[in-house]
Each structure stands twice: as C-alpha cells, then as structure tokens.
Design a protein around this motif. Structure first.
Motif, PDB file in Angstrom:
ATOM      1  N   TRP A  84    -121.090  72.961   0.843  1.00 24.41           N
ATOM      2  CA  TRP A  84    -120.950  71.520   0.667  1.00 24.41           C
ATOM      3  C   TRP A  84    -119.540  71.207   0.195  1.00 24.41           C
ATOM      4  CZ3 TRP A  84    -124.397  68.709   2.929  1.00 24.41           C
ATOM      5  CH2 TRP A  84    -125.697  69.189   3.084  1.00 24.41           C
ATOM      6  N   HIS A  86    -117.592  69.714  -2.033  1.00 22.21           N
ATOM      7  CA  HIS A  86    -117.787  69.122  -3.357  1.00 22.21           C
ATOM      8  C   HIS A  86    -116.693  68.108  -3.689  1.00 22.21           C
ATOM      9  CE1 HIS A  86    -121.032  71.889  -3.983  1.00 22.21           C
ATOM     10  NE2 HIS A  86    -120.242  72.940  -3.831  1.00 22.21           N
ATOM     11  N   GLN A  89    -117.622  64.951  -1.967  1.00 24.62           N
ATOM     12  CA  GLN A  89    -118.772  64.357  -2.633  1.00 24.62           C
ATOM     13  C   GLN A  89    -118.347  63.638  -3.916  1.00 24.62           C
ATOM     14  OE1 GLN A  89    -121.098  67.963  -2.900  1.00 24.62           O
ATOM     15  NE2 GLN A  89    -122.618  67.195  -1.436  1.00 24.62           N
ATOM     16  N   GLU A 105    -128.968  61.631  -4.421  1.00 26.53           N
ATOM     17  CA  GLU A 105    -128.748  62.976  -3.883  1.00 26.53           C
ATOM     18  C   GLU A 105    -128.809  62.970  -2.364  1.00 26.53           C
ATOM     19  OE1 GLU A 105    -131.085  67.204  -4.065  1.00 26.53           O
ATOM     20  OE2 GLU A 105    -130.758  66.122  -5.958  1.00 26.53           O
ATOM     21  N   PHE A 109    -125.874  64.733   0.253  1.00 26.63           N
ATOM     22  CA  PHE A 109    -126.132  65.956   1.003  1.00 26.63           C
ATOM     23  C   PHE A 109    -126.515  65.593   2.432  1.00 26.63           C
ATOM     24  CE2 PHE A 109    -126.513  67.223  -3.387  1.00 26.63           C
ATOM     25  CZ  PHE A 109    -125.808  68.420  -3.397  1.00 26.63           C
ATOM     26  N   LEU A 114    -120.863  68.372   4.992  1.00 26.16           N
ATOM     27  CA  LEU A 114    -121.154  69.775   5.292  1.00 26.16           C
ATOM     28  C   LEU A 114    -119.917  70.481   5.842  1.00 26.16           C
ATOM     29  CD1 LEU A 114    -123.559  71.796   5.334  1.00 26.16           C
ATOM     30  CD2 LEU A 114    -123.869  71.154   7.745  1.00 26.16           C
ATOM     31  N   GLU A 162    -131.425  70.747   2.575  1.00 27.16           N
ATOM     32  CA  GLU A 162    -131.222  69.301   2.479  1.00 27.16           C
ATOM     33  C   GLU A 162    -131.229  68.613   3.847  1.00 27.16           C
ATOM     34  OE1 GLU A 162    -129.111  71.404  -0.882  1.00 27.16           O
ATOM     35  OE2 GLU A 162    -129.272  71.638   1.293  1.00 27.16           O
TER      36      GLU A 162
END
Length: 299
Positions: A84, A86, A89, A105, A109, A114, A162
């Motif tokens: 992921w 991060h 995100q 969440e 995800f 990705l 996910e």
C-alpha cells in the motif's frame, strides 16, 4: 513469437538457438510443456548452469516482458506481491482533513493506493503475450514465503483482503529457479513442472562458448572446456559453472592467450576460482608448460 507457434520441443529448441541459448532435449521438452500446459516450471541445478538465462532467453523468443523477482531471506508480501502506498494514503487523509472531510478505511484501501510488486504485476499484465515471470533462487527465501506463492502458482491469482482476488486473464509464464541450498516444500513442488539442468557436455559447452565469446581461439575453447570438466572433479568449495567458464575464456581471449600454459593463465583464475583454496587446487591442476627446446649449437 506467440507461444501458440511453438508446436513442439523442436520449435522451442530452434527458437532458443536463434537467441544463442542452446538446450538439450530435456530442457526443450520441459519448457514446451510449461508453455503448452500453462504450468509453472521449477528449474534446479548447480549455480551457473543457465537456469536464470533460460527464463531470459524464453522471454526473448516470445518477444514478451521479463519480470524478475530476486529472492532473498526475509522476502515477503510488500516486496513480492503488493504494497500500500502509505505516503499517498497519508496525503489523502491530510487533504480530507483540510476540507473537513473524513476518510474511512474503505476509502484508503482501494486500487488507487495499491503498488504492484512483481507477482501482482505479472497477474495484471494485459499485453498480447503473457509475461515471463522469473522467481529467481527461491531457495534463498524463507519457508514462509513459499506459502505465499501457493495460490498464485496453482490458480494464477492473488487475493488482497481489502480488494478481493485478482486472477490473470492470461496466466503468466512462470519459471522458478533453485540452487538447492535448502529443500523446497512439497506443496510448492506439486504445483510445478520440474527439470534438473546439469552441466553441459564438453561439446555443447564449446558451442556455447563459440557463440558467447566469438573472438576466442578455437583451440583455447576446446582446451578450456576440457579443463573445466576435469576441475569439476576436484574437491572445490564451488565448482565453476558455465557462467564462470564464459568469463574465464573471455578474459583469456582479451589477453590474447591461445594455450592453457600456467604462466599465462594463472592471472585470470579469479574468473573460475572463488576461494583461496579453490585457486590453489585449480592452479595445481593446470597442464604443465611444454618443455623448452635447448638452443641449437653453433658449428
């Protein structure tokens, strides 16, 4: 070239020959069956016999992408399958906070965040010809990593909790290699076709050298391949493989050497001897220099 055009082992052998990778009937059959049956192929053999090169050559024959995953101790999901993003995100969270929005969440995800690693990339590759995925030196990875591969090797699929399961539209051509530094799990072996690559015969090794080191003297190639065959019978820490033989003959050729005379070749033994003890053993095995004829007496 499409894999569909390789209608038998002979076609595989000719295709590999065209890219200067010479194979015997056994390896040609193993590669053909892997292509025809859509099964992963596990190649084992001593280091330097051409396992990695087989996958590279196959990708060249098929004119397709080669995706390589080099295995090592500690390899896991983030390096091999997916990870992921991060940082992205976190940026999304900060932007949402600036707008007085709240991200759950499920918002973080998604496929947008990705990162593809080699195996997921191979599954999602959408080109006209499936990629060749080389999982190199699987024996260097941990036992736990093998379990991560079971779903992929058996179903050409990866499950991301996910997001669900990603299944390849056209399964990638998977080649795994191992030097047998440890035993692989039976469950992994069951999911693969198998072939052991042995050292090539002296004649085939000489033909490979003539192609890979075209400037080398023919007599030197013949003598070097015969000598390497004898060296492999010594009690070495690491027997020289084909890759080391190619390096050695290339080094000798670059120095203009045409005969295996100790005084001429001892400086290049670093190409085939990888420990001090091996160097001593190989040096002792070098053929003796021919005797020097005494000068003619003047009448």
């Amino acid at each position: 070239m499409s894999a569909d055009l390789l209608t038998g082992p002979a076609d595989v052998r000719r295709g590999l020959d065209a890219v200067d990778y010479l194979v015997d009937d056994g390896l040609a059959m193993a590669l053909f069956l892997a292509l025809r049956l859509g099964r992963p192929l596990l190649l084992e053999g001593e280091p330097g016999v051409g396992k990695t090169a087989a996958a590279k050559a196959l990708a060249r024959v098929l004119d397709t992408t080669l995706i390589r995953l080099q295995c090592y101790e500690g390899l896991g999901v983030p390096e091999a399958l997916y990870e992921w993003n991060h940082q992205r995100q976190l940026l999304a969270i900060r932007l949402a906070e600036a707008r007085s929005e709240r991200l759950g969440e499920a918002d973080l995800f998604t496929a947008e965040f990705l990162l593809e690693r080699p195996i997921l990339r191979a599954v999602r590759e959408s080109g006209p010809v499936p990629p060749v995925l080389l999982i190199d030196e699987i024996d260097r990875a941990d036992d736990e990593f093998e379990a991560l591969l079971f779903e992929f090797l058996g179903e050409a699929a990866i499950t991301i909790p996910e997001l669900g399961t990603f299944t390849a539209v056209r399964p990638p051509i998977v080649v795994l290699t191992s030097n047998r530094s440890r035993e692989l799990h039976d469950a992994l072996r069951r999911r693969c076709l198998y072939h052991w690559i042995d050292y090539p015969s002296a004649a085939r090794a000489a033909e490979i050298l003539r192609r890979t080191v075209p400037g080398a003297d023919t007599a030197l190639i013949t003598a070097a391949t015969a000598f390497i065959g004898r060296v492999r019978g010594l009690d070495l820490d690491k027997s020289p493989g084909l890759a080391e033989t190619i390096d050695w003959v290339a080094a000798l050729s670059a120095l203009g050497v045409t005969e295996l005379i100790p005084s001429q070749v001892v400086r290049t033994l670093g190409a085939i001897a990888k420990t001090p003890d091996d160097r001593d053993l190989i040096t002792a095995a070098l053929p003796a220099a021919p005797p020097v004829a005494p000068p003619e007496r003047q009448s």
